[in-house]
Design a protein around this motif. Structure first.
Motif, mmCIF file in Angstrom:
data_model
loop_
_atom_site.group_PDB
_atom_site.id
_atom_site.type_symbol
_atom_site.label_atom_id
_atom_site.label_comp_id
_atom_site.label_asym_id
_atom_site.label_seq_id
_atom_site.Cartn_x
_atom_site.Cartn_y
_atom_site.Cartn_z
ATOM 1 N N PRO A 104 12.730 7.122 -10.646
ATOM 2 C CA PRO A 104 12.687 8.558 -11.643
ATOM 3 C C PRO A 104 12.321 9.661 -10.817
ATOM 4 N N ASP A 105 12.863 10.914 -10.722
ATOM 5 C CA ASP A 105 12.620 12.332 -10.852
ATOM 6 C C ASP A 105 11.627 12.428 -11.720
ATOM 7 N N THR A 106 10.603 12.453 -13.028
ATOM 8 C CA THR A 106 9.879 12.854 -13.713
ATOM 9 C C THR A 106 8.944 12.055 -13.898
ATOM 10 N N PRO A 107 7.783 12.300 -14.079
ATOM 11 C CA PRO A 107 6.519 11.605 -13.580
ATOM 12 C C PRO A 107 6.700 10.183 -14.376
ATOM 13 N N ALA A 108 6.220 8.775 -13.642
ATOM 14 C CA ALA A 108 5.858 7.501 -14.471
ATOM 15 C C ALA A 108 4.697 7.321 -13.482
ATOM 16 N N ARG A 109 4.056 5.846 -14.035
ATOM 17 C CA ARG A 109 3.611 5.202 -13.735
ATOM 18 C C ARG A 109 4.044 3.271 -13.248
ATOM 19 N N VAL A 110 3.551 3.757 -12.029
ATOM 20 C CA VAL A 110 3.808 3.017 -11.241
ATOM 21 C C VAL A 110 3.318 2.090 -10.200
ATOM 22 N N PHE A 111 3.321 0.817 -10.651
ATOM 23 C CA PHE A 111 2.527 -0.292 -9.843
ATOM 24 C C PHE A 111 3.620 -0.159 -8.222
ATOM 25 N N LEU A 112 3.043 0.451 -7.468
ATOM 26 C CA LEU A 112 3.312 0.027 -6.207
ATOM 27 C C LEU A 112 2.793 -0.390 -4.897
ATOM 28 N N ALA A 113 3.471 -1.895 -5.408
ATOM 29 C CA ALA A 113 2.920 -3.395 -4.545
ATOM 30 C C ALA A 113 3.436 -3.446 -3.595
ATOM 31 N N ILE A 143 7.533 -1.077 -10.923
ATOM 32 C CA ILE A 143 7.411 -2.043 -9.869
ATOM 33 C C ILE A 143 7.928 -1.809 -9.296
ATOM 34 N N VAL A 144 7.111 -1.355 -8.219
ATOM 35 C CA VAL A 144 8.458 -1.292 -6.670
ATOM 36 C C VAL A 144 7.317 -3.021 -5.538
ATOM 37 N N ALA A 145 8.076 -3.749 -5.200
ATOM 38 C CA ALA A 145 7.912 -4.826 -4.777
ATOM 39 C C ALA A 145 8.841 -5.003 -3.522
ATOM 40 N N LYS A 146 8.551 -5.189 -2.648
ATOM 41 C CA LYS A 146 9.038 -6.325 -1.367
ATOM 42 C C LYS A 146 9.630 -7.442 -1.359
ATOM 43 N N ASN A 147 10.756 -8.138 -1.215
ATOM 44 C CA ASN A 147 11.441 -8.834 -1.995
ATOM 45 C C ASN A 147 10.694 -10.634 -1.068
ATOM 46 N N ALA A 148 8.709 -10.573 -0.639
ATOM 47 C CA ALA A 148 8.271 -11.682 -0.202
ATOM 48 C C ALA A 148 9.186 -12.781 -0.548
ATOM 49 N N GLY A 149 9.105 -13.852 -1.288
ATOM 50 C CA GLY A 149 9.669 -15.174 -2.111
ATOM 51 C C GLY A 149 7.799 -15.451 -2.522
ATOM 52 N N GLY A 150 8.049 -16.951 -2.680
ATOM 53 C CA GLY A 150 6.312 -17.354 -2.335
ATOM 54 C C GLY A 150 5.588 -17.376 -3.863
ATOM 55 N N ALA A 151 4.674 -18.233 -4.105
ATOM 56 C CA ALA A 151 4.450 -18.293 -5.818
ATOM 57 C C ALA A 151 3.399 -17.138 -5.635
ATOM 58 N N MET A 169 -0.878 -4.503 -15.281
ATOM 59 C CA MET A 169 0.321 -3.318 -16.043
ATOM 60 C C MET A 169 -0.429 -2.612 -17.421
ATOM 61 N N LEU A 170 -0.375 -4.023 -17.821
ATOM 62 C CA LEU A 170 -1.213 -3.277 -19.604
ATOM 63 C C LEU A 170 -1.661 -2.127 -20.028
ATOM 64 N N HIS A 171 -2.882 -2.691 -18.828
ATOM 65 C CA HIS A 171 -4.102 -1.625 -19.075
ATOM 66 C C HIS A 171 -3.880 -0.444 -18.011
ATOM 67 N N HIS A 172 -2.907 -0.521 -17.340
ATOM 68 C CA HIS A 172 -2.904 1.176 -16.693
ATOM 69 C C HIS A 172 -1.475 1.204 -17.631
ATOM 70 N N LYS A 196 8.042 11.319 -4.994
ATOM 71 C CA LYS A 196 7.986 11.102 -6.266
ATOM 72 C C LYS A 196 6.300 11.760 -7.328
ATOM 73 N N PRO A 197 6.856 12.469 -8.144
ATOM 74 C CA PRO A 197 5.804 13.292 -8.734
ATOM 75 C C PRO A 197 5.486 11.494 -9.601
ATOM 76 N N HIS A 198 4.606 10.919 -9.513
ATOM 77 C CA HIS A 198 3.700 9.843 -10.251
ATOM 78 C C HIS A 198 2.775 9.379 -9.697
ATOM 79 N N HIS A 199 2.030 9.113 -10.214
ATOM 80 C CA HIS A 199 0.474 8.133 -10.806
ATOM 81 C C HIS A 199 0.688 6.736 -10.189
ATOM 82 N N TYR A 200 0.538 6.425 -8.953
ATOM 83 C CA TYR A 200 1.021 5.501 -8.026
ATOM 84 C C TYR A 200 -0.725 3.769 -8.382
ATOM 85 N N LEU A 201 -0.484 2.650 -9.106
ATOM 86 C CA LEU A 201 -1.077 1.890 -8.704
ATOM 87 C C LEU A 201 -1.568 0.811 -7.304
ATOM 88 N N LEU A 202 -2.258 1.207 -7.229
ATOM 89 C CA LEU A 202 -2.272 0.190 -5.856
ATOM 90 C C LEU A 202 -3.213 -1.087 -5.363
#
Ligand SMILES: NC(=O)c1ccc[n+]([C@@H]2O[C@H](COP(=O)([O-])OP(=O)(O)OC[C@H]3O[C@@H](n4cnc5c(N)ncnc54)[C@H](OP(=O)(O)O)[C@@H]3O)[C@@H](O)[C@H]2O)c1
Length: 246
Positions: free
Chosen positions: A124-133, A191-199, A183-186, A145-151
């Protein structure tokens, strides 16, 4: 005995290293050297790039490598491309150990995108809280983008990777319950993720499903055609064939 080069850096590569060591194979485990303390392997290890296709051809010839197993991450496309070309030039058989991509299940809210730029655009273009995994590479573009990112990173970064971010240091594999709590804590909203596959890396997707959160999932880069298997027993069988020259 055929000398094997195992291109690693994944959970599957570590499991394969164990299988090769247990079978008494003559194999070398190769790391790119991206992390400060790579997981120790039960095989002789080498660390660092080969120096492109030409460097890898030299290595294959110099070390008399008779088979290459590419068990790198599905997003380590440069290494995989180099391996395909170098093995072709050096006449060395190559197999890719490739885990299946993740497929959406009921309750998932996934947006599939083709690359990092598209992932930035899909937020989104408005601030969000993104888990950038997505690891430590390719972060800079997300500053648009104007987000807070969890790395979540394996090693502490040298500087501040993004203007507004929280860094959690951890090495996978991860559990869904732990990722849900993270995710709840933050107070994560996307969420942004790569489609890596695997368990081991799937935990964040299971957690996102449980929390009803949207996931922007980046598709794997395409590779030239190569022989691929999905499991360690299949690699072992392929190696036996390669050793017999069939
Ligand atoms: N990309 C990801 O999301 C990701 C996630 C988890 C783990 N990893 C692991 O991290 C490593 C680096 O990934 P990347 O995406 O940076 O790779 P990449 O972009 O495909 O590779 C860039 C260069 O790094 C060197 N390299 C990569 N993997 C290597 C290996 N196993 N052994 C020796 N050299 C290697 C090669 O250098 P030269 O050209 O000099 O030979 C390669 O051209 C890989 O081992 C991969 O399995 C990557």
């Amino acid at each position: 005995m055929t000398r094997i080069l195992l291109l690693g850096g994944t959970t599957e590569a570590s499991l394969l290293a164990r299988a090769l060591a247990a079978a008494g194979k003559d194999a070398v485990f190769s790391y790119a050297g991206r992390t400060d303390n790579p997981v120790a392997q039960p095989l002789p290890m080498r660390v660092g790039g080969f120096g492109g296709v030409a460097g890898l051809v030299d290595y294959l010839r110099g070390e008399k490598i008779g088979a290459v197993v590419d068990a790198t991450h599905p997003f380590a496309a440069q290494m995989s491309r180099n391996a395909i070309e170098a093995c072709r030039l050096a006449g060395v058989p190559l197999i890719g150990l490739e885990r299946a991509p993740w497929v959406a299940a009921e309750g998932d809210h996934w947006v599939h995108v083709g690359n990092m730029e598209a992932a930035v655009a899909a937020l989104p273009d408005t601030p969000a809280r993104v888990f950038l995994a997505i690891g430590k590479q390719n972060l800079a573009g997300f500053a648009a983008k104007p987000h807070h990112y969890l790395l979540r990173l394996v090693d502490a970064p040298e500087g501040q990777p993004l203007p507004d971010c929280t860094i959690v240091l951890a090495r996978g594999p991860f559990e869904a319950e732990g990722d849900k709590a993270l995710m709840l804590h933050h107070n994560i909203s996307h969420i942004v993720a790569k489609n890596a596959g695997g368990a081991g890396a799937e935990a964040k997707l299971i957690a996102a499903r449980a929390l009803g959160l949207p996931v922007i999932l980046i598709d794997r880069p395409a590779l030239p055609k190569r022989e691929v298997v999905a499991t360690i027993p299949e690699v072992m069988a392929w190696l036996s064939h390669a050793e017999r020259g069939v």
